[in-house]
Design a protein around this motif. Structure first.
Motif, PDB file in Angstrom:
ATOM      1  N   SER A  96      42.677  51.586  35.986  1.00 39.45           N
ATOM      2  CA  SER A  96      41.417  52.125  36.202  1.00 39.45           C
ATOM      3  C   SER A  96      40.772  51.774  37.015  1.00 39.45           C
ATOM      4  CB  SER A  96      40.749  51.722  34.735  1.00 39.45           C
ATOM      5  OG  SER A  96      40.802  50.267  34.619  1.00 39.45           O
ATOM      6  N   ILE A  97      40.931  50.710  37.741  1.00 37.33           N
ATOM      7  CA  ILE A  97      39.873  50.217  39.036  1.00 37.33           C
ATOM      8  C   ILE A  97      40.373  50.926  40.360  1.00 37.33           C
ATOM      9  CG2 ILE A  97      39.440  48.260  40.352  1.00 37.33           C
ATOM     10  CD1 ILE A  97      39.940  46.367  38.109  1.00 37.33           C
ATOM     11  N   TYR A  98      39.075  51.722  40.647  1.00 42.17           N
ATOM     12  CA  TYR A  98      39.274  52.658  41.794  1.00 42.17           C
ATOM     13  C   TYR A  98      38.672  51.946  43.121  1.00 42.17           C
ATOM     14  CZ  TYR A  98      34.522  54.705  41.410  1.00 42.17           C
ATOM     15  OH  TYR A  98      33.245  54.869  41.442  1.00 42.17           O
ATOM     16  N   CYS A  99      37.690  51.180  43.024  1.00 43.49           N
ATOM     17  CA  CYS A  99      36.972  50.282  43.971  1.00 43.49           C
ATOM     18  C   CYS A  99      36.481  49.205  43.773  1.00 43.49           C
ATOM     19  CB  CYS A  99      35.891  51.231  44.727  1.00 43.49           C
ATOM     20  SG  CYS A  99      34.532  51.173  43.441  1.00 43.49           S
ATOM     21  N   TRP A 100      36.382  48.304  44.736  1.00 38.64           N
ATOM     22  CA  TRP A 100      36.062  46.921  44.690  1.00 38.64           C
ATOM     23  C   TRP A 100      34.334  46.643  45.381  1.00 38.64           C
ATOM     24  CZ3 TRP A 100      39.115  44.601  41.533  1.00 38.64           C
ATOM     25  CH2 TRP A 100      40.436  44.745  41.678  1.00 38.64           C
ATOM     26  N   GLY A 101      33.441  46.298  44.492  1.00 37.91           N
ATOM     27  CA  GLY A 101      32.147  46.344  45.048  1.00 37.91           C
ATOM     28  C   GLY A 101      32.052  44.786  45.692  1.00 37.91           C
ATOM     29  N   VAL A 102      31.284  44.850  46.900  1.00 33.93           N
ATOM     30  CA  VAL A 102      31.265  43.500  47.561  1.00 33.93           C
ATOM     31  C   VAL A 102      30.101  43.058  47.538  1.00 33.93           C
ATOM     32  CG1 VAL A 102      33.372  43.848  49.056  1.00 33.93           C
ATOM     33  CG2 VAL A 102      31.032  44.522  49.705  1.00 33.93           C
ATOM     34  N   GLN A 103      29.020  43.892  47.309  1.00 30.28           N
ATOM     35  CA  GLN A 103      27.659  43.295  47.285  1.00 30.28           C
ATOM     36  C   GLN A 103      26.688  44.287  46.358  1.00 30.28           C
ATOM     37  OE1 GLN A 103      24.506  44.457  48.477  1.00 30.28           O
ATOM     38  NE2 GLN A 103      24.942  46.064  49.921  1.00 30.28           N
ATOM     39  N   ASN A 104      25.600  43.592  45.794  1.00 31.10           N
ATOM     40  CA  ASN A 104      24.697  44.453  45.088  1.00 31.10           C
ATOM     41  C   ASN A 104      23.224  43.860  45.466  1.00 31.10           C
ATOM     42  OD1 ASN A 104      23.790  46.170  42.606  1.00 31.10           O
ATOM     43  ND2 ASN A 104      22.593  44.060  42.042  1.00 31.10           N
ATOM     44  N   GLU A 105      22.584  44.685  46.061  1.00 36.04           N
ATOM     45  CA  GLU A 105      21.096  44.464  46.491  1.00 36.04           C
ATOM     46  C   GLU A 105      20.969  43.141  47.366  1.00 36.04           C
ATOM     47  OE1 GLU A 105      18.622  44.956  43.112  1.00 36.04           O
ATOM     48  OE2 GLU A 105      18.864  46.875  42.948  1.00 36.04           O
TER      49      GLU A 105
END
Length: 762
Positions: free
Chosen positions: A382-391
């Motif tokens: 299900s995972i299509y992307c890895w998020g490396v930072q938020n704000e």
């Protein structure tokens, strides 16, 4: 064969922190069952103060002679936010990643008989452990399941920071053929080397083997393996339409005996990101109809069970979402599995959020958490992307910020070249910022019409971004407004916390995404209200109220049904405004939400109108109510003639109901327009003098000089007594403060402050 033993019962817990508890029995502790958090109440606005600190858990592990011949590992689902594992007083493992699983090799420390297992868990502030600060509760505790793994000498590697010690990668080879790679490592903890093999079988839903292969291995200390095969015309994992999963069985065999085994579900799919058609799943463009999710639950905190996760999934499926952003950290592995099985595309991310460390300019903990996330969640289709930072630029945006983001992107691609890398920016990141070149996908957290601007500004901002970066895939990674379903208004407006304003806000956002093919879609912030211990807003304490559903999952706000009307194929009708019962105006607008083409609306048993335009939201203007109770009903008819109904009761009263109105707390005089006591008549230009302080220095730097500190406190003493200020001093400057709405700094004040600072030499 290896065994997995549940290890959740009969723990002893204490809030008292004593190093002696690593080796001595806790005195006057309380019995607890895991999962457990000590912030289940105070982390969501309970009567007691929000506690952050070190606590201890203990349990006795009884070992017999046969056990000592095995390899025993303790698996801790997560320890928030830091954990240390002791066995008989010896440190066996530690974690500085409060949302990741970690393991301790117990065997070297065990003895026959009783063994004291002690775990110190600490959720206090640590400037080198992410997240440093954010708008959600940092729950402390052993809040996920704990297990014992009992293994033979030869087994898959359970100490490489992964979950399985085996990694499955699928990719299209074209012409309906997919390549499957299976790699991993066997370890041998015996004194003698051994010969063995790894056998892989891929099975379909009926249990038929569609591919198999094996590899012979000589295992001394360790041996890596990699097998590859081609799968012709597999049934595709096609999102919520058809989430088909195969099962890969991977066996380690020594002397014809199975010594370890894994069963891993995998789906075959292709995902593309485009700047003009959005996300393309298996060759078909789809719009991301997404929701964000925090992992906590009302009255329980984050110590949730599988039943809680299944309820969340049931509600997310009901609203019709096809994607979930699992914010802002690694979630329970079981929830990723639910996403696999129900076909929801997942944005998974690390808690590199809001503020970078001032003690560790290399942000090493962010890289540690990224490795754990990717290795432990790698096998989830299900995972299509890895998020490396938020704000992460909320307080500071420097060359070092850029360096860390770029290095995180590179590390994510090294660990997993098969998936995309994403980031979520605060609205203040300029469209042409270099940050937007770092990742495959750019998300913006946009709250036009809540924290700033008007709701119509959302579309204008997205259009501006597309003009500036026409080749960059973009979506809205957060959008939402705080909503207390007790509050209602005929004229909803910003910051009134009404259910009616949330409906207006989301209607605008959904129409905005629908009208722009180049916008990949958006993620509602948030699917559920969640704990935020330091909040006091919208008539509630300790909660963020932006959910489509309340924190206890008992009430679906009207905006839930609006999203359902846009996204879901399950037919329904819903009358909004059911909690706005007492209506003091005679003429009232009725709001009908549905995904059906043919709808009839009735007032007190009489047909009021028919609707056949197929719009998700329809407003019937100026309906006259009789004094007293009025029965409103709606009937929707699908193409097969099936009928779907809903009804509400509205009461026409003579006076307005004051309980529907949010009464803002009166601010003290020095907070309301606090800047009015300063002379802003001649602001001038902002200059930076070499060797002198300025508004671009961090608060921490200003505080090192008494004169510069005095200037800061002259203007901002009223903002220093809050947790947000305390954790941002090392990265926040006055110039950066001016970009944040809640500080309320008028632009013309900046040169006034800067002139005063420019007189103070460093």
């Amino acid at each position: 064969m290896p065994k997995t033993i549940s290890f959740n019962d009969n723990w002893t817990f204490t809030k008292t922190d004593s190093p002696a508890y690593s080796r001595q029995t806790i005195v006057q502790g309380q019995p607890v069952t895991l999962p457990h958090t000590w912030n289940d109440s105070d982390g969501q606005g309970g009567a007691e103060a929000y506690y952050r600190g070190a606590c201890w858990y203990q349990k006795v592990l009884t070992i017999n002679a046969e056990d000592l011949s095995k390899r025993i590992y303790l698996e801790i689902g997560a320890a928030g936010n830091m954990g240390e594992v002791y066995i008989n007083g010896q440190l066996a493992a530690e974690s500085r990643c409060g949302y990741a699983m970690f393991r301790a090799a117990l065997t070297p420390h065990l003895k026959q008989g009783d063994n004291l297992l002690a775990i110190k868990v600490d959720n206090s502030y640590n400037n080198e452990v992410y997240p440093l600060g954010a708008d959600f509760t940092f729950y402390g505790g052993l809040y996920r399941e704990v297990k014992l793994l009992v293994m033979d000498d030869i087994h898959f590697d359970v100490m490489d920071n992964s979950r399985d010690g085996v990694y499955l990668t699928q990719a299209s080879s074209g012409e309906g053929v997919f390549r499957l790679d299976v790699r991993g490592r066997l370890v041998n903890e015996a004194a003698a080397s051994a010969n063995g093999r790894v056998l892989v079988q891929l099975k379909d839903h009926e249990g038929a083997v569609v591919w198999e292969d094996s590899q012979e291995l000589a295992v001394a200390d360790a041996a890596e393996f990699e097998l590859s095969g081609s799968i012709c015309n597999p049934v595709l994992w096609d999102g919520i339409e058809q989430p088909y999963l195969y099962t890969a069985e991977i066996r380690a065999i020594v002397q014809e005996q199975i010594v370890d085994t894994r069963q891993i579900e995998i789906g075959f799919r292709t995902v593309e990101l485009t700047a003009d058609q959005g996300v393309i799943l298996n060759g078909k463009p789809i719009k991301i109809n997404g929701v964000c999710r925090h992992q906590d639950f009302g009255g329980i905190g984050n110590a949730i069970t599988k039943a809680h996760m299944e309820l969340d999934m049931e509600l997310i499926r009901e609203v019709g979402a096809n994607s979930i952003r699992l914010a802002h950290y690694q979630h329970d592995d079981y929830f990723y599995s639910l996403c696999d099985r129900y076909g929801l595309l997942v944005w998974a991310e690390i808690p590199y959020i809001s503020f970078p460390s001032t003690l560790d300019p290399d942000s090493r903990n962010a890289f540690e958490q990224l490795e754990l996330l990717i290795k432990q969640a790698y096998n989830h289709s299900s995972i299509y992307c890895w998020g490396v930072q938020n704000e992460i630029t909320i307080a500071v945006e420097t060359e070092n910020t850029y360096r860390i983001i770029k290095e995180l992107v590179a590390e994510a691609r090294r660990l997993d070249p098969s998936r995309f890398v994403a980031q979520a920016n605060i609205n203040g990141v300029a469209d042409d910022s270099i940050i937007n070149t770092f990742t495959d996908l750019v998300g913006y957290n946009l709250y036009y019409g809540w924290y700033y601007g008007e709701i119509k500004d959302l579309g204008e901002r997205l259009d501006d971004f597309h003009r500036t970066r026409p080749d960059k895939p973009v979506l809205v990674s957060e959008y939402g407004v705080d909503t207390n379903p007790n509050y209602h208004s005929y004229t909803p407006q910003v910051q009134d916390y009404t259910e009616e304003y949330q409906l207006l806000f989301h209607h605008n956002a959904l129409e905005t995404f629908k009208a722009r093919p180049y916008v990949l879609g958006g993620y509602v912030w948030n699917m559920f209200d969640f704990g935020s211990a330091n909040r006091k807003e919208g008539g509630e304490v300790g909660k963020n109220l932006k959910g489509l559903v309340t924190i206890d999952r008992s009430l679906k706000k009207d905006a839930f049904y609006l999203c359902k009307a846009y996204w879901s194929k399950s037919p329904f009708v819903h009358l909004a405004g059911r909690r706005f019962v007492n209506r003091h105006e005679q003429l009232n607008d009725l709001v009908v939400i549905s995904n059906l083409q043919h709808i009839r609306v009735y007032l007190n048993g009489e047909l009021l109108t028919e609707i056949k335009d197929g719009q998700p939201l329809n407003v019937i203007k100026a309906v006259r109510l009789i004094l007293g109770d009025n029965h409103i009903s709606v009937e929707g008819i699908d193409e097969q003639g099936e009928r779907y109904t809903d009804e509400i009761m509205l009461r026409h009263v003579l006076e307005s109901d004051s309980s529907y109105i949010y009464v803002k707390e009166e601010k003290t005089e020095h907070v309301v327009n606090w800047f009015e006591r300063f002379d802003l008549s001649a602001p001038g230009q902002i200059e930076v003098k070499e060797g002198y302080y300025s508004i671009y220095d961090t608060i921490e730097q200003l505080y090192r000089n008494e004169a510069a500190k005095a200037v800061f406190l002259k203007y901002f003493a009223h903002v220093t007594d809050n947790p947000f200020f305390e954790v941002t001093q090392g990265v926040m400057s006055i110039e950066k403060m001016s970009q944040l709405v809640f500080y309320g700094i008028p632009p013309e004040l900046l040169p006034v402050i800067n002139r005063e600072l420019n007189r103070i030499a460093k």
